[in-house]
Design an enzyme around this catalytic site. Structure first.
Site, PDB file in Angstrom:
ATOM      1  N   GLU A  90       0.808  -1.223   0.000  1.00  0.00           N
ATOM      2  CA  GLU A  90       0.000   0.000   0.000  1.00  0.00           C
ATOM      3  C   GLU A  90       0.844   1.277   0.000  1.00  0.00           C
ATOM      4  OE1 GLU A  90      -3.049  -0.374   3.028  1.00  0.00           O
ATOM      5  OE2 GLU A  90      -4.178  -1.686   1.714  1.00  0.00           O
ATOM      6  N   GLU A 100      -6.268  -7.823  -1.495  1.00  0.00           N
ATOM      7  CA  GLU A 100      -6.899  -7.922  -0.176  1.00  0.00           C
ATOM      8  C   GLU A 100      -8.364  -7.589  -0.358  1.00  0.00           C
ATOM      9  OE1 GLU A 100      -4.973  -5.452   2.744  1.00  0.00           O
ATOM     10  OE2 GLU A 100      -3.009  -6.294   2.304  1.00  0.00           O
TER      11      GLU A 100
HETATM   12  C1  GAL Z   1      -4.767  -3.014   4.625  1.00  0.00           C
HETATM   13  C2  GAL Z   1      -3.342  -3.451   4.797  1.00  0.00           C
HETATM   14  C3  GAL Z   1      -3.269  -4.767   5.507  1.00  0.00           C
HETATM   15  C4  GAL Z   1      -4.109  -4.729   6.731  1.00  0.00           C
HETATM   16  C5  GAL Z   1      -5.507  -4.397   6.357  1.00  0.00           C
HETATM   17  C6  GAL Z   1      -6.397  -4.404   7.588  1.00  0.00           C
HETATM   18  O1  GAL Z   1      -4.879  -1.679   4.281  1.00  0.00           O
HETATM   19  O2  GAL Z   1      -2.687  -3.608   3.558  1.00  0.00           O
HETATM   20  O3  GAL Z   1      -1.928  -5.062   5.825  1.00  0.00           O
HETATM   21  O4  GAL Z   1      -3.614  -3.796   7.623  1.00  0.00           O
HETATM   22  O5  GAL Z   1      -5.531  -3.130   5.766  1.00  0.00           O
HETATM   23  O6  GAL Z   1      -7.701  -4.229   7.305  1.00  0.00           O
END
Ligand code: GAL
Ligand code: ZN
Length: 654
Positions: free
Chosen positions: A143, A302
């Site tokens: 990110e 994700e």
């Molecule tokens: C994302 C991040 C992850 C984790 C996730 C939690 O933004 O890439 O590592 O922190 O949020 O919801």
């Protein structure tokens, strides 16, 4: 076949659990796991001492079960020994002070010292794993934001970047218009990219801020390319990406991904349904935007799996159907790979309440069952990855507008993203695909090009749009377009929308930045709408009036115009309206261009179509917590809350 994956952190769990987890994932239909993205302290516990045996074992545990690896470079989280022994690797804030250690993401991606340590760990990983059959792809860091670091290296790098761009202090003074407030520099060292915590960015020269953002974006792009080169040195065919999100300081995504193989995004749509009908809620715009990073299908690295819980207070849990619905929405807009975040909630650390698919209790819960069901459904669509989203409508995005309008908000209720999203939502609600493309992308093949708030303008943009309209296309421009040149200074001596006036056939006689207050407009066909944020009072020249203001001293003045231009049309919207206005306007524009629409969809139902040699698939997504029914092609479609159904080309519902 859509590839399903999980984020998994072997370093958080005892080894005995790895094979159990891998067995359960294999049974679920998982095909890839993301490993190692934050594990630097386990991979290099001391300076130069590398420990890979655990990662080797984890890779084999998954590979033995047919699950491939997306390997993360661990550079987001430098180990604490590095900050201690080399404090010059630490990021500094805009207040000119080093940030705290002990959390994550606080390395300076510009620092040559940090780069040398990052290069070493990435090189060690690439040497060991690149090209191996177990490796599916590589994820760089995590990110990435637009670098706003102000450490001594970054300050020097910013000045060097400016020197390269402007050559002399005089040129820079002229470009930024530094005569205001005695801002002229006599030597480069006078430039300080600092902002004290009590000083709002709007006290700084917008031209300086614009260049600072462009510089930061160039560092982020340079950083991903630096890591990509190391990986590709060992495996030129490696698939390399990075997982993007939309942070406060937005990178220039199109440049960031230009040198990577596929665009990837971390998808965390809102869990709470909208409070009022005007709230912009859908994540559809974000997904179309990500597809536009490379103008092709993308990956979700994700995807929300449970209540969020790093940034307190913790987030709500998803309603039944919501996780699967959101996953389908990602696929509907062009995802070919979808990883859930994360397999199981961590037992420790700041993010321990950030819930995975499994909770701490490790039992198969409601969300797990929902996801399992989704994978079963996707297995019935094995050719989906051989399709993509093709659109008649393009929305133009530009990083310069994002930078400029964030640093100098045009009125209290004004947002560049809102302008873009309003059009996308209107189209999705009519079952019409939209591409969100970078401003310089070719326009051929589109029927409608929407250009919201094109504020910082290269004059050639006007001729490109004129050419598009000339040949029969429809262009839609909105308020605050044509205001500034590429240096961020206002154009002199031409009425707004400046270079776009000829195309729009109107000029802005005067404007009223109304902020959060509202106004009414009435369309020539009878409906009336509430508008907010900004009111351009238009004087039509060749254009006809589509809507006029009602009330205030400019009652009767034109608010929205429509101009014939060559074989095409140009609309100019001088204000920001309620959602219904965009629906009416887009319905009219799409009808004029003979773009097929579904006009009977209930509110919050979004329809997207994927086509290609894998077939045609129409996704109907009910993005709300109540069920609905509607007529479509002679049948009644019923959708449960958050349900997404796919209609195949032979009329089957899956
Ligand atoms: C994302 C991040 C992850 C984790 C996730 C939690 O933004 O890439 O590592 O922190 O949020 O919801
Ligand atoms: Zn720095």
């Amino acid at each position: 076949m859509i590839t399903i994956g999980m984020a998994y952190y072997p370093e958080h769990w005892p080894r005995e659990l790895w094979s159990q987890d891998a067995d359960r994932m294999a049974a679920l239909g998982v095909k890839v796991v993301r490993l190692a993205e934050f594990a630097w302290s386990r991979l290099e516990p001391r300076d130069g001492c590398f420990v890979f045996d655990w990662l080797d074992e984890a890779v084999s545990v998954f590979a033995d079960r047919g699950i491939k690896i997306i390997l993360g470079t661990p550079t987001n989280c430098a180990p604490l020994w590095l900050y201690k022994s080399h404090p010059e690797t630490l990021q500094w804030g805009r207040d000119g002070k080093p940030t705290d250690t002990g959390i994550r993401g606080h390395r300076c991606i510009v620092s040559p010292v940090f780069r040398s340590f990052a290069a070493r760990i990435v090189d060690e990983m690439a040497k060991r794993y690149a090209g191996r059959p177990e490796i599916y792809a590589w994820q760089i860091d995590n990110e990435l934001e637009n670098s706003h670091c102000t450490c001594p290296y970054c300050r020097k790098a910013f000045r060097d970047w400016l020197k390269e761009k402007y050559g002399t202090a005089e040129n820079l003074n002229a470009a930024w218009g530094n005569a205001v407030w005695s801002g002229e520099i006599s030597e480069w060292g006078e430039i300080e990219p600092l902002l004290s915590p009590d000083c709002m960015p709007d006290w700084h020269n917008p031209s300086f801020m614009l260049d600072f953002e462009r510089f930061g974006a160039s560092r982020t792009t340079d950083y991903v390319n630096f890591q990509r080169d190391i990986i590709k040195k060992y495996d030129p065919n490696a698939l390399v990406t990075t997982n993007s999100c939309f942070p406060v300081h937005m990178p220039d995504f199109h440049k960031e991904f230009a040198g990577l193989d596929v665009a990837a995004y971390d998808n965390y749509p809102p869990i709470r349904p909208p409070e009022g009908p005007e709230e912009l809620y859908s994540n559809g715009f974000a997904l179309d935007f990500v597809r536009g990073f490379k103008n092709k299908n993308y990956w979700i690295l994700e995807q929300l799996a449970g209540p969020g819980g790093c940034w307190v207070p913790f987030g709500p849990t998803s309603e039944p159907g919501q996780l699967a619905g959101y996953a389908m929405q990602s696929i509907a807009h062009g995802a070919d790979l979808l990883c859930v975040y994360r397999w199981r909630s961590a037992l420790s650390g700041a993010e321990m309440m950030g819930h995975g698919l499994l909770d701490h209790d490790n039992r198969e819960n409601r969300r797990f069952a929902e996801f399992k069901e989704l994978i079963k459904r996707l297995e019935k669509l094995p050719r989906l990855d051989r399709t993509t989203v093709k659109s008649d409508v393009a929305i133009l995005y530009s990083a310069d507008q994002e930078f400029a309008l964030k640093n100098q908000r045009q009125s209290a209720n004004f947002s560049y993203w809102t302008q873009l999203r309003l059009f996308q939502e209107a189209c999705a609600g009519l079952g019409v695909n939209t591409d969100v493309i970078e401003e310089n992308c070719p326009l051929d093949g589109y029927k409608v090009v929407i250009v919201p708030t094109h504020h910082i303008v290269e004059p050639s943009m006007a001729s490109r749009l004129e050419d598009f309209a000339e040949k029969g296309g429809t262009v839609v421009l909105t308020n605050r377009s044509g205001v500034k040149d590429k240096t961020g200074k206002c154009f002199f001596g031409i009425p707004l929308p400046g270079v776009f006036s000829k195309l729009c056939g109107c000029v802005v006689e005067e404007y009223d930045p109304i902020g959060k207050s509202t106004q009414r407009i009435s369309a020539s066909k009878g409906e009336s709408y509430t508008v907010t944020g900004w009111c351009d009072l238009l004087r039509p020249e060749t254009a006809e009036v589509w809507a006029r203001y009602e009330g205030r001293f400019y009652s009767g003045a034109a608010a929205v115009t429509r101009n014939s231009f060559g074989k095409g049309l140009a609309y100019y919207m001088g204000t920001v309206g309620e959602k219904a206005m965009y629906r009416t306007l887009m319905t009219e524009i799409l009808r004029e261009q003979s773009v097929p629409m579904l006009t009977a969809l209930p509110r919050n139902v979004e329809v997207t179509t994927r086509t290609g040699d894998g077939g045609t698939y129409r996704f109907f997504f009910n993005n709300q917590s109540k069920g609905c029914h509607f007529p479509c092609n002679g049948e009644t479609v019923s959708l449960r809350p958050f349900e997404a159904l796919v209609m195949t080309q032979d009329g089957q519902w899956i």
